[in-house]
Design a protein around this motif. Structure first.
Motif, PDB file in Angstrom:
ATOM      1  N   GLU A 126     -20.862  23.793  39.237  1.00  0.00           N
ATOM      2  CA  GLU A 126     -21.550  24.852  38.504  1.00  0.00           C
ATOM      3  C   GLU A 126     -20.539  25.417  37.511  1.00  0.00           C
ATOM      4  OE1 GLU A 126     -23.368  27.695  41.110  1.00  0.00           O
ATOM      5  OE2 GLU A 126     -24.293  26.144  42.370  1.00  0.00           O
ATOM      6  N   VAL A 127     -20.450  24.749  36.369  1.00  0.00           N
ATOM      7  CA  VAL A 127     -19.394  25.023  35.392  1.00  0.00           C
ATOM      8  C   VAL A 127     -20.000  25.128  34.004  1.00  0.00           C
ATOM      9  CG1 VAL A 127     -17.241  24.163  34.377  1.00  0.00           C
ATOM     10  CG2 VAL A 127     -17.715  23.762  36.801  1.00  0.00           C
ATOM     11  N   THR A 128     -19.513  26.051  33.214  1.00  0.00           N
ATOM     12  CA  THR A 128     -19.879  26.132  31.796  1.00  0.00           C
ATOM     13  C   THR A 128     -18.606  26.041  30.962  1.00  0.00           C
ATOM     14  OG1 THR A 128     -19.802  28.564  31.903  1.00  0.00           O
ATOM     15  CG2 THR A 128     -21.935  27.525  32.156  1.00  0.00           C
ATOM     16  N   PRO A 129     -18.682  25.330  29.810  1.00  0.00           N
ATOM     17  CA  PRO A 129     -19.816  24.561  29.287  1.00  0.00           C
ATOM     18  C   PRO A 129     -20.062  23.301  30.132  1.00  0.00           C
ATOM     19  CG  PRO A 129     -18.189  25.044  27.566  1.00  0.00           C
ATOM     20  CD  PRO A 129     -17.547  25.334  28.872  1.00  0.00           C
ATOM     21  N   ASP A 130     -21.325  22.909  30.246  1.00  0.00           N
ATOM     22  CA  ASP A 130     -21.633  21.762  31.104  1.00  0.00           C
ATOM     23  C   ASP A 130     -21.425  20.425  30.409  1.00  0.00           C
ATOM     24  OD1 ASP A 130     -23.813  21.639  29.447  1.00  0.00           O
ATOM     25  OD2 ASP A 130     -25.324  21.745  31.026  1.00  0.00           O
ATOM     26  N   ARG A 131     -20.911  20.444  29.172  1.00  0.00           N
ATOM     27  CA  ARG A 131     -20.573  19.187  28.491  1.00  0.00           C
ATOM     28  C   ARG A 131     -19.104  18.807  28.703  1.00  0.00           C
ATOM     29  NH1 ARG A 131     -18.234  20.086  23.196  1.00  0.00           N
ATOM     30  NH2 ARG A 131     -18.850  17.951  22.709  1.00  0.00           N
ATOM     31  N   ALA A 132     -18.369  19.629  29.452  1.00  0.00           N
ATOM     32  CA  ALA A 132     -16.947  19.371  29.685  1.00  0.00           C
ATOM     33  C   ALA A 132     -16.750  18.085  30.494  1.00  0.00           C
ATOM     34  CB  ALA A 132     -16.312  20.551  30.403  1.00  0.00           C
ATOM     35  N   ALA A 133     -15.623  17.438  30.258  1.00  0.00           N
ATOM     36  CA  ALA A 133     -15.296  16.199  30.964  1.00  0.00           C
ATOM     37  C   ALA A 133     -14.756  16.511  32.354  1.00  0.00           C
ATOM     38  CB  ALA A 133     -14.257  15.405  30.173  1.00  0.00           C
ATOM     39  N   VAL A 134     -15.100  15.645  33.302  1.00  0.00           N
ATOM     40  CA  VAL A 134     -14.662  15.805  34.693  1.00  0.00           C
ATOM     41  C   VAL A 134     -13.758  14.630  35.057  1.00  0.00           C
ATOM     42  CG1 VAL A 134     -15.396  16.034  37.095  1.00  0.00           C
ATOM     43  CG2 VAL A 134     -16.813  16.983  35.256  1.00  0.00           C
ATOM     44  N   PHE A 135     -12.600  14.950  35.622  1.00  0.00           N
ATOM     45  CA  PHE A 135     -11.658  13.920  36.043  1.00  0.00           C
ATOM     46  C   PHE A 135     -11.402  14.062  37.538  1.00  0.00           C
ATOM     47  CE2 PHE A 135     -10.925  14.691  31.593  1.00  0.00           C
ATOM     48  CZ  PHE A 135     -10.774  13.428  31.065  1.00  0.00           C
ATOM     49  N   LEU A 136     -11.497  12.942  38.240  1.00  0.00           N
ATOM     50  CA  LEU A 136     -11.212  12.895  39.662  1.00  0.00           C
ATOM     51  C   LEU A 136      -9.946  12.076  39.863  1.00  0.00           C
ATOM     52  CD1 LEU A 136     -12.150  13.472  42.603  1.00  0.00           C
ATOM     53  CD2 LEU A 136     -13.360  11.283  42.527  1.00  0.00           C
ATOM     54  N   ASP A 137      -8.889  12.742  40.338  1.00  0.00           N
ATOM     55  CA  ASP A 137      -7.597  12.083  40.519  1.00  0.00           C
ATOM     56  C   ASP A 137      -7.142  11.408  39.222  1.00  0.00           C
ATOM     57  OD1 ASP A 137      -7.632  12.894  43.207  1.00  0.00           O
ATOM     58  OD2 ASP A 137      -8.749  11.107  43.795  1.00  0.00           O
ATOM     59  N   ASP A 138      -7.316  12.137  38.113  1.00  0.00           N
ATOM     60  CA  ASP A 138      -6.891  11.731  36.764  1.00  0.00           C
ATOM     61  C   ASP A 138      -7.675  10.554  36.195  1.00  0.00           C
ATOM     62  OD1 ASP A 138      -5.029  13.770  36.614  1.00  0.00           O
ATOM     63  OD2 ASP A 138      -3.393  12.533  37.399  1.00  0.00           O
ATOM     64  N   ARG A 139      -8.814  10.249  36.774  1.00  0.00           N
ATOM     65  CA  ARG A 139      -9.696   9.218  36.228  1.00  0.00           C
ATOM     66  C   ARG A 139     -11.016   9.875  35.815  1.00  0.00           C
ATOM     67  NH1 ARG A 139      -8.434   3.931  36.885  1.00  0.00           N
ATOM     68  NH2 ARG A 139     -10.653   3.372  36.698  1.00  0.00           N
ATOM     69  N   PHE A 140     -11.508   9.484  34.645  1.00  0.00           N
ATOM     70  CA  PHE A 140     -12.746  10.072  34.141  1.00  0.00           C
ATOM     71  C   PHE A 140     -13.894   9.779  35.095  1.00  0.00           C
ATOM     72  CE2 PHE A 140     -16.645   9.744  31.507  1.00  0.00           C
ATOM     73  CZ  PHE A 140     -16.689  11.055  31.042  1.00  0.00           C
ATOM     74  N   ALA A 141     -14.620  10.837  35.499  1.00  0.00           N
ATOM     75  CA  ALA A 141     -15.723  10.674  36.440  1.00  0.00           C
ATOM     76  C   ALA A 141     -17.075  10.919  35.793  1.00  0.00           C
ATOM     77  CB  ALA A 141     -15.543  11.631  37.624  1.00  0.00           C
ATOM     78  N   GLY A 142     -17.101  11.627  34.656  1.00  0.00           N
ATOM     79  CA  GLY A 142     -18.352  11.948  33.985  1.00  0.00           C
ATOM     80  C   GLY A 142     -18.238  13.308  33.324  1.00  0.00           C
ATOM     81  N   HIS A 143     -19.373  13.930  33.016  1.00  0.00           N
ATOM     82  CA  HIS A 143     -19.347  15.286  32.477  1.00  0.00           C
ATOM     83  C   HIS A 143     -20.074  16.223  33.438  1.00  0.00           C
ATOM     84  CE1 HIS A 143     -23.073  13.521  30.833  1.00  0.00           C
ATOM     85  NE2 HIS A 143     -23.564  14.752  30.868  1.00  0.00           N
ATOM     86  N   VAL A 144     -19.816  17.500  33.311  1.00  0.00           N
ATOM     87  CA  VAL A 144     -20.262  18.491  34.293  1.00  0.00           C
ATOM     88  C   VAL A 144     -21.750  18.391  34.603  1.00  0.00           C
ATOM     89  CG1 VAL A 144     -20.586  20.961  34.695  1.00  0.00           C
ATOM     90  CG2 VAL A 144     -18.403  20.125  33.799  1.00  0.00           C
ATOM     91  N   HIS A 145     -22.573  18.217  33.574  1.00  0.00           N
ATOM     92  CA  HIS A 145     -24.027  18.219  33.757  1.00  0.00           C
ATOM     93  C   HIS A 145     -24.494  17.153  34.749  1.00  0.00           C
ATOM     94  CE1 HIS A 145     -28.228  18.921  32.777  1.00  0.00           C
ATOM     95  NE2 HIS A 145     -28.389  17.629  32.581  1.00  0.00           N
TER      96      HIS A 145
END
Length: 207
Positions: A126-145
């Motif tokens: 539950e994060v804003t902005p929801d277009r932000a990038a998400v990284f799991l253990d320094d690997r791209f996992a997707g975007h917040v939405h």
């Protein structure tokens, strides 16, 4: 006398507005003639939700890069990287011409070495902005939405993980979680505005 002066002021306003809009339109046209555009087309959900980097700089996820967020670049060669969890990186170099548009058809290929855990934990964002990038253990996992709202979550193996949420123009949020099998966890935060110079190395070019 005062009324005549007021009428003159009001009468001149449309002319000033017209001049202003004409100037802005001229500037926009000149800018478009200098810059080139890269348009992204993805066939499926995997492509449309993939993150896009231009010359090492994260610019957003593929399906949002149009309209006010369309990618305008200076003429010359640029490297485009498109990334998605459990897929191989799509990397292509393009040559941008002034005032012209390049249409880039993106196709993501499954990474056969990736395997989902048999037993997993869940994280909702539950994060804003929801277009932000998400990284799991320094690997791209997707975007917040992708990981918030009804039926949307991140599945990951139990244990300790580092989560980063980053977007140019905001300070990076970072946290660590240590999850038990089948545990459900929610991350809530609002990213704080900041300079692009404060962006995490994962979303910006290295010096």
């Amino acid at each position: 006398m005062a009324m005549r002066k007021l009428l003159r002021m009001l009468g001149g306003a449309p002319f000033l507005c017209a001049c202003l809009f004409a100037g802005l339109a001229s500037y926009a046209q000149e800018k478009n003639e200098v810059m080139g555009e890269v348009q992204f087309i993805g066939a499926g959900k995997a492509e449309k939700t993939s993150g896009v980097w231009v010359d090492g700089q994260y610019v957003g996820y593929l399906d949002e890069l149009n309209g006010t967020k369309k990618v305008m670049l200076l003429p010359g060669e640029h490297e485009i990287a498109v990334r998605q969890s459990s897929y191989k990186d799509f990397i292509q170099k393009v040559v941008v011409e002034p005032g012209k548009r390049i249409v880039l058809h993106v196709t993501m290929e499954r990474d056969l070495s990736f395997h989902y855990p048999a037993v997993y934990s869940e994280i909702k964002l539950e994060v804003t902005p929801d277009r932000a990038a998400v990284f799991l253990d320094d690997r791209f996992a997707g975007h917040v939405h992708e990981f918030g709202g009804v039926g949307r979550k991140m599945k990951l193996s139990p244990g300790k993980h580092r989560i980063k949420i980053a977007l140019p123009g905001y300070r990076t949020f970072e946290t660590e979680v240590n999850l038990l099998p089948k545990q459900k966890f929610t991350v809530k935060t609002d990213l704080v505005k900041g300079s692009i110079t404060q962006a995490d190395p994962l979303i910006k070019p290295h010096p």
